[in-house]
Structures are given as C-alpha cells and as structure tokens.
Design an enzyme around this catalytic site. Structure first.
Site, PDB file in Angstrom:
ATOM      1  N   ARG A  37       0.967  -1.208   0.059  1.00  0.00           N
ATOM      2  CA  ARG A  37       0.019  -0.116  -0.043  1.00  0.00           C
ATOM      3  C   ARG A  37       1.029   1.341  -0.034  1.00  0.00           C
ATOM      4  O   ARG A  37       0.339   2.332  -0.731  1.00  0.00           O
ATOM      5  CB  ARG A  37      -0.823  -0.004   1.265  1.00  0.00           C
ATOM      6  CG  ARG A  37      -2.054  -0.754   0.980  1.00  0.00           C
ATOM      7  CD  ARG A  37      -3.236  -0.732   2.216  1.00  0.00           C
ATOM      8  NE  ARG A  37      -4.265  -1.317   2.062  1.00  0.00           N
ATOM      9  CZ  ARG A  37      -5.141  -1.418   2.800  1.00  0.00           C
ATOM     10  NH1 ARG A  37      -5.016  -1.214   4.182  1.00  0.00           N
ATOM     11  NH2 ARG A  37      -6.469  -2.007   2.365  1.00  0.00           N
ATOM     12  N   LYS A 198     -17.526 -15.239   5.238  1.00  0.00           N
ATOM     13  CA  LYS A 198     -18.919 -15.101   5.532  1.00  0.00           C
ATOM     14  C   LYS A 198     -19.801 -14.547   4.252  1.00  0.00           C
ATOM     15  O   LYS A 198     -19.559 -13.673   3.374  1.00  0.00           O
ATOM     16  CB  LYS A 198     -19.041 -14.003   6.719  1.00  0.00           C
ATOM     17  CG  LYS A 198     -18.455 -14.231   7.821  1.00  0.00           C
ATOM     18  CD  LYS A 198     -18.979 -13.131   8.993  1.00  0.00           C
ATOM     19  CE  LYS A 198     -17.879 -13.176   9.855  1.00  0.00           C
ATOM     20  NZ  LYS A 198     -17.912 -11.740  10.540  1.00  0.00           N
ATOM     21  N   GLY A 351      -8.234  -7.882   1.534  1.00  0.00           N
ATOM     22  CA  GLY A 351      -7.189  -8.084   2.358  1.00  0.00           C
ATOM     23  C   GLY A 351      -6.289  -9.654   2.252  1.00  0.00           C
ATOM     24  O   GLY A 351      -5.478  -9.847   1.788  1.00  0.00           O
ATOM     25  N   GLY A 374     -12.860  -3.700   1.946  1.00  0.00           N
ATOM     26  CA  GLY A 374     -14.040  -3.111   1.977  1.00  0.00           C
ATOM     27  C   GLY A 374     -14.396  -2.096   1.106  1.00  0.00           C
ATOM     28  O   GLY A 374     -15.667  -2.328   0.701  1.00  0.00           O
TER      29      GLY A 374
END
Ligand code: ADP
Ligand code: MG
Length: 401
Positions: A37, A198, A351, A374
């Site tokens: 990053r 999830k 990630g 996200g």
C-alpha cells in the site's frame, strides 16, 4: 471523470494535504511486513514533490480508537516511505497542534511531512467538523489518494473536503477508472469469484453481480452456507445458520435471472482444523458429522478453471479455502494460477485474497490488484463511497460558484 483531479491544479509552492493509506500490516517488532500500500501511494507523492509542492501526508494505522497507542505510531511507515523515495520524510509526533503548524511552516517546496496516525484524534472517526477544519488549516489544497479508506466517512477522508479545494490523487483515480470500467458496459463473459469467511459480508455484492455478471463462482466458507441452504448436510463446517434464508433468496433471485451461483461440486474436509491435518475429498452430498470443509476439491478446481479460460473480465474477492493452513491453500492457489494465466482482464480485491496471491508469487500476473478491501466490495456493490462523494460534492460546489 466527474471528479477533480490532482492534474487540474498548479501545486508549485502550495501546501498540499494528501490523505494516503499507509495502513499496512506490521510484524511483532513494529516493522512494516508488507509495503504494497505504501508503494501504491508513491506516484501521487512523487508527482507533487517533482512539481515543488509542500507535501503533508495524513493516514491512519490500525484501530487506536481516538487514543495515542505507542505501537501504532507511523514511524515505520515514514521510514519505509523514505526508503522508497530516497528522501527525508519529516514526521510529527502529533496530528494537529502547534508542533504540526511549526513543521508545516518550515517545509520548503519539494519537501515531505507525515503527520502522526490520524486516528489518535477522537475527531477523526466522528468526522468532527472542528477537527476537519483544523486539518484543513494546514494546507491550500486537499488530495484524497486513500482508496482503501474511501468507504469511511471520517474527517480526513470526507470532512476536510468541505474546507479546501479537493481532488483525487493518481491512485484514487486509477482505482475508480479500473473498477468502474470493469462494471460499466463490461466485456463479456464477466466472471466473478467470491470466497472468504462470511456470506453476510458479501450479500450486497452477490446481489449486484446477479444482475451484472455472467458467471458467479462461489467458494470458501461462504459456499458452505449456500450448500446448506440447498439442503446438503455440511457436517461441522463453518455455516452461517442465520443466513440460510438469505442464501436461499439469493439462489432464487439468480435462478430467476437464468444465472446459477456456481457452487463447489466437491470439498476437502478435515476433522481437525490445523496445518497439515489429515484430510479427504468429499462429495458435497456426504460431509459427515465431525468433518468440516476447508477447501474446494479437484473437480471444482477443474470446473472453475474451465470457465476462467473463456472469461473476458474476472473479478475476485475472498479466498476459496483456509489458505493460511497448508495444504488447504491448494484450491485458492490452483484457481489463482488459472486467473494469472487467463486471457481476460483480471482484478483482485480484498485483504486476504491479495495476501494469498502475493504469497503464491502470482501478484505480478494479475492486471489490477486493488488496494481496497471493504472499499472495493462497496464499490462493486454499486454504492457511492463517502470519500468519493465528498470529492464530487466539492467539484459541484466549485462549478456553482
Ligand atoms: P478477503 O479479505 O479476501 O475479503 P475474507 O476476509 O472474507 O476475505 O475471508 C478470509 C478468510 O476466510 C480466511 O481467513 C480464510 O481462512 C477463511 N475461509 C475460507 N474458506 C474457509 C472455510 N472453508 N472454512 C473456514 N474458513 C474459511
Ligand atoms: Mg479479510
């Protein structure tokens, strides 16, 4: 693009506040474990330094929740930046205040200052206008280059844009152009792969992709919930019992649009979730009590690989198994190899899947590795990210004047 760009401004001698994303994983010694990053933020920083701007960087690191946490200071980020740029990076020990104003005053054109972790300030995550104004008072121009934090409405990503001329940096611009480009009038077949832990994290994305993608491949623990919703017994696998109904609805929605959610046909199952555990390959119909699915099986890998060959665009979020525990990385790795070799344009975001692809040494074979987790998901969902909305509002306001 409907946003102002860093290229629209003359920056010589100006104080430019740049929101970057230096939120990188650290090791036990507090050293940067993966500088990806930080590297991604270099083009904008170089652009400004070369044009004689006084560059003031602001970023968060981890979750200090409005308090000073010694282990979350940005010093190792500053060191890594300095190493990449071969240049001194001045750093303050505070985010705002007298020390910071002094440091900014002493900054010459072409010099670089990094403020302390912005989340040490309670006003940051609350998007407190007083704190945003305080940040803005340091500069003449605000550039947001932190795509990975653009889904958060914080003072350094949203509030500050109210008080300064605002524009997106080169990384922000690139992320938006590529991610939007893949979804608006996409080349077809558009294939998406969704995995990870999830279903609940990714319901919005699945819904959008049902309307948009040609193929939706699903693996990881998320697939377990869908398989169970279809009536299969999954033994002791990780299943979100409270999401079965939602999973059924998504399966029906897909079917009505004539699109199958493509689920695993076989699974790798273990009794004990640990590295190197004894495992076997299981049909989805027959996972016994006591066993849990940890990866996709060979037939599934073959099917996914076949579909990947004909795809024109491939978007991937979330690993297909417990890749952290070898050998249960195999499904994710095999599919990552197929993605790396695919003819189509390939994008990965998230990630864990980015870490997995790096670990397999395949990152350079992917066309675009998004710096967002996200943020990328919310972008794929079709939401306007608050950080991007703030830049758009700022441009609209300017045009009204
Ligand atoms: P990303 O960060 O790429 O968006 P997620 O955070 O949603 O991905 O999910 C990553 C996690 O999902 C990993 O820790 C991985 O171990 C876990 N996972 C994947 N498949 C399974 C599985 N079958 N059972 C349990 N956990 C799984
Ligand atoms: Mg994750």
């Amino acid at each position: 693009m409907e946003l102002a760009s860093i290229r629209d401004f003359s920056v010589q001698g100006k104080r430019v506040l740049v929101r970057v994303d230096l939120n990188v994983p650290l090791d036990e010694q507090g050293e940067v474990r993966d500088g990806t990053r930080i590297k991604a933020s270099l083009p904008t920083i170089r652009y400004l330094l070369e044009r004689g701007a006084k560059v003031i960087l602001v970023s968060h690191l981890g979750r200090p929740k409005g308090k000073v946490k010694e282990e979350l200071r940005l010093d190792s980020g500053a060191q890594r930046l300095s190493y990449f740029l071969k240049k001194k990076v001045h750093k303050t020990t505070q985010v705002v205040g007298e020390e910071v104003h002094k440091a900014v005053e002493q900054l010459s054109p072409g010099e670089l200052l990094l403020l302390e972790n912005v989340r040490f300030e309670p006003g940051e995550e609350k998007n407190d206008p007083r704190f945003a104004r305080e940040l803005a008072s340091l500069a003449d121009l605000y550039i947001n280059d932190a795509f990975g934090t653009a889904h958060r409405a914080h003072a350094s990503t949203v509030g500050v844009a109210e008080f300064l001329p605002a524009a997106c940096g080169l990384l922000m611009e690139k992320e938006i152009n590529i991610l939007a480009g893949c979804l608006e009038l996409p080349q077809r077949p558009l294939l998406t792969i969704l995995g990870g832990a999830k279903v609940s994290d990714k319901i919005g994305v699945i819904k959008r992709f049902i309307g948009l993608a040609d193929y939706i491949l699903i693996g990881g623990a998320m697939a377990n919930t869908f398989l169970k919703a279809k009536g299969f017994e999954l033994g002791d696998s990780l299943v979100e019992e409270d999401k079965l109904k939602e999973a059924r609805t998504l399966l029906e929605q897909a079917q009505r649009k004539g699109k199958d959610l493509i689920l695993p046909q076989d699974l790798v199952v273990v009794k004990e979730l640990k590295e190197g555990a004894f495992s076997k390959i299981n049909a989805i119909e027959a996972v016994e009590p006591g066993w849990k699915a940890v990866d996709i099986g060979p037939q599934t890998i073959e099917k996914f690989t076949r579909l990947l060959r004909e795809a024109k665009v491939i978007l991937w979020n979330g690993p297909l198994g417990v890749f952290e525990l070898p050998p249960f990385h195999r499904g994710t790795e095999a599919v990552a190899r197929a993605v790396a070799q695919a003819q189509g344009y390939t994008v990965i975001g998230g990630g864990d899947i980015v870490a997995a692809v790096e670990q397999f040494g395949l990152a350079s074979a992917i066309d675009h590795i998004s710096t967002g987790g996200g943020a990328t998901l919310e972008f794929w969902e079709g939401k306007e990210l608050p950080g991007i909305a703030a830049l758009r509002r700022s441009k609209e306001k300017k045009e009204e004047r």
